[in-house]
Design a protein around this motif. Sequence first.
Motif, mmCIF file in Angstrom:
data_model
loop_
_atom_site.group_PDB
_atom_site.id
_atom_site.type_symbol
_atom_site.label_atom_id
_atom_site.label_comp_id
_atom_site.label_asym_id
_atom_site.label_seq_id
_atom_site.Cartn_x
_atom_site.Cartn_y
_atom_site.Cartn_z
ATOM 1 N N TYR A 93 0.843 -1.191 0.000
ATOM 2 C CA TYR A 93 0.000 0.000 0.000
ATOM 3 C C TYR A 93 0.885 1.249 0.000
ATOM 4 O O TYR A 93 2.013 1.221 0.503
ATOM 5 N N GLN A 119 -13.589 9.878 -1.767
ATOM 6 C CA GLN A 119 -13.514 8.488 -1.341
ATOM 7 C C GLN A 119 -12.256 7.891 -1.959
ATOM 8 O O GLN A 119 -11.988 8.067 -3.147
ATOM 9 N N THR A 121 -10.096 4.186 -1.861
ATOM 10 C CA THR A 121 -10.004 2.820 -1.379
ATOM 11 C C THR A 121 -8.870 2.100 -2.108
ATOM 12 O O THR A 121 -8.538 2.436 -3.247
ATOM 13 N N THR A 123 -7.702 -1.786 -3.088
ATOM 14 C CA THR A 123 -8.154 -3.161 -3.190
ATOM 15 C C THR A 123 -6.980 -4.047 -3.566
ATOM 16 O O THR A 123 -6.397 -3.865 -4.644
#
Length: 137
Positions: A93, A119, A121, A123
């Motif tokens: 990450y 937002q 995110t 994955t």
Amino acid sequence: MNSTTITITSTPPGPSMVRGDSAAAIRQARQAVRAFTDRLSPAPDPDRADSLVLVVSELVTNALRHGGGQYTLELSGGTGTVTAAVSDSNPAYPRERTPDLNGAGGGFGWHMIRDLTNQLTITPSPGGKTIHAQLPL
């Protein structure tokens, strides 16, 4: 890899996909974002479109630098939003760093991305990760 492979596929208002594996592909990703936002109806505010260009530029640059040297960018629009999904082959990450105010070490990109998106995110996937950055239009 020294070659650049760019694929743009879409018909308004469908998604666009771009793949790149060189520094030249960063500019082409920015161009793809401009072309995508130009096809949206209603057209986004110019400042919002600029924010999306900046977010994509940072994400694809980081994918090239830290994510294995290539990326896939997918752009899609929703009701009042646009999403940029950038995939790379590194499962790690992004890490937030203290920005280097002396100009030598960077550290500004992830902060900007977080500030400009509503937002964000990440994955994981078997071959790396995808970062989904959603911005309001």
